[in-house]
Write a protein that holds these residues in place. Structure first.
Motif, PDB file in Angstrom:
ATOM      1  N   GLN B   3      -1.520 -10.391 -41.637  1.00  0.00           N
ATOM      2  CA  GLN B   3      -0.865  -9.866 -42.465  1.00  0.00           C
ATOM      3  C   GLN B   3       0.092 -10.838 -43.162  1.00  0.00           C
ATOM      4  OE1 GLN B   3      -1.500  -6.607 -43.216  1.00  0.00           O
ATOM      5  NE2 GLN B   3      -3.196  -7.086 -41.427  1.00  0.00           N
ATOM      6  N   VAL B   4       0.186 -10.821 -44.481  1.00  0.00           N
ATOM      7  CA  VAL B   4       1.135 -11.680 -45.091  1.00  0.00           C
ATOM      8  C   VAL B   4       1.953 -10.838 -45.804  1.00  0.00           C
ATOM      9  CG1 VAL B   4       1.495 -13.646 -46.614  1.00  0.00           C
ATOM     10  CG2 VAL B   4      -0.829 -13.381 -45.131  1.00  0.00           C
ATOM     11  N   GLU B   5       3.398 -11.008 -45.813  1.00  0.00           N
ATOM     12  CA  GLU B   5       4.292 -10.028 -46.284  1.00  0.00           C
ATOM     13  C   GLU B   5       4.957 -11.135 -47.500  1.00  0.00           C
ATOM     14  OE1 GLU B   5       6.247  -6.644 -44.073  1.00  0.00           O
ATOM     15  OE2 GLU B   5       7.942  -7.706 -44.896  1.00  0.00           O
ATOM     16  N   GLN B   6       5.143 -10.705 -48.799  1.00  0.00           N
ATOM     17  CA  GLN B   6       5.963 -11.536 -49.613  1.00  0.00           C
ATOM     18  C   GLN B   6       7.185 -10.787 -49.977  1.00  0.00           C
ATOM     19  OE1 GLN B   6       2.304 -13.804 -51.850  1.00  0.00           O
ATOM     20  NE2 GLN B   6       4.397 -14.424 -52.505  1.00  0.00           N
ATOM     21  N   SER B   7       8.288 -11.310 -50.378  1.00  0.00           N
ATOM     22  CA  SER B   7       9.310 -10.705 -51.159  1.00  0.00           C
ATOM     23  C   SER B   7      10.150 -11.458 -51.850  1.00  0.00           C
ATOM     24  CB  SER B   7      10.272 -10.107 -49.830  1.00  0.00           C
ATOM     25  OG  SER B   7      10.773 -11.192 -48.829  1.00  0.00           O
ATOM     26  N   PRO B   8      10.677 -11.182 -52.698  1.00  0.00           N
ATOM     27  CA  PRO B   8      10.625  -9.779 -53.600  1.00  0.00           C
ATOM     28  C   PRO B   8       9.334  -9.554 -54.066  1.00  0.00           C
ATOM     29  CG  PRO B   8      12.083 -10.980 -54.675  1.00  0.00           C
ATOM     30  CD  PRO B   8      11.484 -11.836 -53.740  1.00  0.00           C
ATOM     31  N   PRO B   9       8.862  -8.323 -54.170  1.00  0.00           N
ATOM     32  CA  PRO B   9       7.667  -8.442 -55.263  1.00  0.00           C
ATOM     33  C   PRO B   9       7.825  -8.756 -56.818  1.00  0.00           C
ATOM     34  CG  PRO B   9       8.554  -6.112 -54.596  1.00  0.00           C
ATOM     35  CD  PRO B   9       9.490  -7.069 -53.861  1.00  0.00           C
ATOM     36  N   ASP B  10       9.200  -8.473 -57.214  1.00  0.00           N
ATOM     37  CA  ASP B  10       9.336  -8.680 -58.525  1.00  0.00           C
ATOM     38  C   ASP B  10      10.579  -9.162 -58.716  1.00  0.00           C
ATOM     39  OD1 ASP B  10       7.888  -5.786 -58.777  1.00  0.00           O
ATOM     40  OD2 ASP B  10       6.951  -7.314 -59.830  1.00  0.00           O
ATOM     41  N   LEU B  11      10.886 -10.192 -59.664  1.00  0.00           N
ATOM     42  CA  LEU B  11      12.040 -10.955 -59.588  1.00  0.00           C
ATOM     43  C   LEU B  11      12.150 -11.231 -61.300  1.00  0.00           C
ATOM     44  CD1 LEU B  11      14.251 -12.372 -58.266  1.00  0.00           C
ATOM     45  CD2 LEU B  11      12.947 -14.317 -57.877  1.00  0.00           C
ATOM     46  N   ILE B  12      13.186 -11.137 -61.842  1.00  0.00           N
ATOM     47  CA  ILE B  12      13.538 -11.471 -63.064  1.00  0.00           C
ATOM     48  C   ILE B  12      14.863 -12.310 -63.116  1.00  0.00           C
ATOM     49  CG2 ILE B  12      14.364 -10.447 -65.473  1.00  0.00           C
ATOM     50  CD1 ILE B  12      12.975  -8.128 -64.862  1.00  0.00           C
ATOM     51  N   LEU B  13      14.856 -13.351 -63.655  1.00  0.00           N
ATOM     52  CA  LEU B  13      15.898 -14.512 -63.693  1.00  0.00           C
ATOM     53  C   LEU B  13      16.177 -15.156 -65.045  1.00  0.00           C
ATOM     54  CD1 LEU B  13      14.524 -16.885 -61.095  1.00  0.00           C
ATOM     55  CD2 LEU B  13      16.260 -15.398 -60.594  1.00  0.00           C
ATOM     56  N   GLN B  14      17.488 -15.089 -65.336  1.00  0.00           N
ATOM     57  CA  GLN B  14      18.098 -15.982 -66.544  1.00  0.00           C
ATOM     58  C   GLN B  14      17.487 -17.495 -66.296  1.00  0.00           C
ATOM     59  OE1 GLN B  14      19.767 -13.798 -68.475  1.00  0.00           O
ATOM     60  NE2 GLN B  14      19.096 -14.999 -70.288  1.00  0.00           N
ATOM     61  N   GLU B  15      17.063 -17.896 -67.497  1.00  0.00           N
ATOM     62  CA  GLU B  15      16.729 -19.459 -67.459  1.00  0.00           C
ATOM     63  C   GLU B  15      17.772 -20.224 -66.875  1.00  0.00           C
ATOM     64  OE1 GLU B  15      15.807 -20.952 -71.321  1.00  0.00           O
ATOM     65  OE2 GLU B  15      14.229 -22.161 -70.442  1.00  0.00           O
ATOM     66  N   LEU B  90      -4.468 -19.610 -43.292  1.00  0.00           N
ATOM     67  CA  LEU B  90      -5.904 -19.391 -42.686  1.00  0.00           C
ATOM     68  C   LEU B  90      -5.993 -18.977 -41.427  1.00  0.00           C
ATOM     69  CD1 LEU B  90      -8.697 -21.014 -43.455  1.00  0.00           C
ATOM     70  CD2 LEU B  90      -8.055 -22.661 -41.916  1.00  0.00           C
ATOM     71  N   ASN B  91      -6.754 -18.043 -41.141  1.00  0.00           N
ATOM     72  CA  ASN B  91      -6.918 -17.601 -39.879  1.00  0.00           C
ATOM     73  C   ASN B  91      -8.073 -18.410 -38.972  1.00  0.00           C
ATOM     74  OD1 ASN B  91      -9.410 -16.679 -40.497  1.00  0.00           O
ATOM     75  ND2 ASN B  91      -8.973 -14.367 -39.996  1.00  0.00           N
ATOM     76  N   THR B  92      -8.175 -17.851 -37.781  1.00  0.00           N
ATOM     77  CA  THR B  92      -9.053 -18.704 -37.042  1.00  0.00           C
ATOM     78  C   THR B  92     -10.606 -18.583 -37.215  1.00  0.00           C
ATOM     79  OG1 THR B  92      -9.217 -17.045 -35.397  1.00  0.00           O
ATOM     80  CG2 THR B  92      -7.564 -18.534 -34.661  1.00  0.00           C
ATOM     81  N   GLY B  93     -11.047 -17.489 -38.063  1.00  0.00           N
ATOM     82  CA  GLY B  93     -12.311 -17.478 -38.761  1.00  0.00           C
ATOM     83  C   GLY B  93     -12.497 -18.292 -40.160  1.00  0.00           C
ATOM     84  N   ASN B  94     -11.515 -19.053 -40.426  1.00  0.00           N
ATOM     85  CA  ASN B  94     -11.595 -19.999 -41.675  1.00  0.00           C
ATOM     86  C   ASN B  94     -11.383 -19.183 -42.914  1.00  0.00           C
ATOM     87  OD1 ASN B  94     -12.018 -22.322 -40.211  1.00  0.00           O
ATOM     88  ND2 ASN B  94     -14.077 -22.426 -40.266  1.00  0.00           N
ATOM     89  N   GLN B  95     -10.666 -18.177 -42.944  1.00  0.00           N
ATOM     90  CA  GLN B  95     -10.510 -17.202 -43.765  1.00  0.00           C
ATOM     91  C   GLN B  95      -9.135 -17.373 -44.371  1.00  0.00           C
ATOM     92  OE1 GLN B  95     -11.970 -13.346 -44.294  1.00  0.00           O
ATOM     93  NE2 GLN B  95     -13.394 -13.632 -42.747  1.00  0.00           N
ATOM     94  N   PHE B  96      -8.866 -17.528 -45.448  1.00  0.00           N
ATOM     95  CA  PHE B  96      -7.597 -17.440 -46.070  1.00  0.00           C
ATOM     96  C   PHE B  96      -7.149 -16.045 -46.439  1.00  0.00           C
ATOM     97  CE2 PHE B  96      -5.028 -21.288 -46.668  1.00  0.00           C
ATOM     98  CZ  PHE B  96      -5.904 -22.374 -46.337  1.00  0.00           C
ATOM     99  N   TYR B  97      -5.870 -15.594 -45.954  1.00  0.00           N
ATOM    100  CA  TYR B  97      -5.233 -14.324 -46.346  1.00  0.00           C
ATOM    101  C   TYR B  97      -4.123 -14.562 -47.195  1.00  0.00           C
ATOM    102  CZ  TYR B  97      -8.347 -12.156 -43.079  1.00  0.00           C
ATOM    103  OH  TYR B  97      -9.537 -11.540 -42.659  1.00  0.00           O
ATOM    104  N   PHE B  98      -3.866 -13.937 -48.272  1.00  0.00           N
ATOM    105  CA  PHE B  98      -2.935 -14.045 -49.405  1.00  0.00           C
ATOM    106  C   PHE B  98      -1.921 -12.682 -49.330  1.00  0.00           C
ATOM    107  CE2 PHE B  98      -4.292 -17.269 -52.428  1.00  0.00           C
ATOM    108  CZ  PHE B  98      -5.768 -17.616 -51.695  1.00  0.00           C
TER     109      PHE B  98
END
Lengths: 112, 108
Positions: B3-15, B90-98
């Motif tokens: 399980q791969v959890e990314q944060s934040p899901p959305d981000l708005i930045l000023q240059e 990459l898990n032990t089965g040579n699969q990348f999880y995103f």
């Protein structure tokens, strides 16, 4: 630089057609992968291959098959395209022992 | 699979602003990669970083494998940084999880 190319950027096919998506890498990588990317679902692995004529199912292989007759080329085949296979298809390759992946530009497939 | 959890899901930045993106993993980290997907759909390698810290221009990444997370730092952001950022393992089965990605928009 590693280069991974895909046969088409955009493709429109009709339901029931047989569809071939081709991927070629120029760095003698052992491993090659096919993913599909859908909004809200991220990238999901369809099939991968770690050697010529070898293939392994990923998470969503149903409705797809693959072919790897030469080390540099990995083909994804939709035997009978369906509308739920409309998606972005991404090919990648990687080499041992690092497993670092390099992606092609993607093919946006629309099945009508 | 991992399980791969990314944060934040959305981000708005000023240059010109700085930001930190995070990935948490449910399993051990051994082959972590960061990617940037540009508006045309191409996934570009940013870092292969199973552990430690790497820097490339305005971008840097740190992976703490023992605590199963990685951080991507973007400094002095530019409009060309816009897109979706993914981490993968990459898990032990040579699969990348995103992960499901962080969508970054940099406004001028």
């Amino acid at each position: 630089d590693v280069k991974v190319t895909q046969s088409s950027r955009y493709l429109v096919k009709r339901t029931g057609e047989k569809v071939f998506l081709e991927c070629v890498q120029d760095m003698d990588h052992e491993n090659m992968f096919w993913y599909r990317q859908d909004p809200g679902l991220g990238l999901r692995l369809i099939y991968f291959s770690y050697d010529v004529k070898m293939k392994e199912k990923g998470d969503i292989p149903e409705g797809y098959s693959v072919s790897r007759e030469k080390k540099e080329r990995f083909s994804l085949i939709l035997e009978s395209a369906s509308t739920n296979q409309t998606s972005m298809y991404l090919c990648a390759s990687s080499w041992l022992p690092s497993y670092e992946q390099y992606f092609g530009p993607g093919t946006r497939l629309t099945v009508t | 699979g991992i399980q791969v959890e990314q944060s934040p899901p959305d981000l708005i930045l000023q240059e010109g602003a700085n930001s930190t993106l995070r990935c948490n993993f449910s399993d051990s980290v051994n082959n972590l990669q960061w990617f940037h997907q540009n508006p045309w759909g191409q996934l570009i390698n940013l870092f292969y970083i199973p552990s430690g810290t790497k820097q490339n221009g305005r971008l840097s990444a740190t992976t703490v494998a023992t605590e199963r997370y990685s951080l991507l730092y973007i400094s002095s952001s530019q409009t060309t940084d816009s897109g979706v950022y993914f981490c993968a393992e990459l898990n032990t089965g040579n699969q990348f999880y995103f992960g499901t990605g962080t969508s970054l928009t940099v406004i001028p």
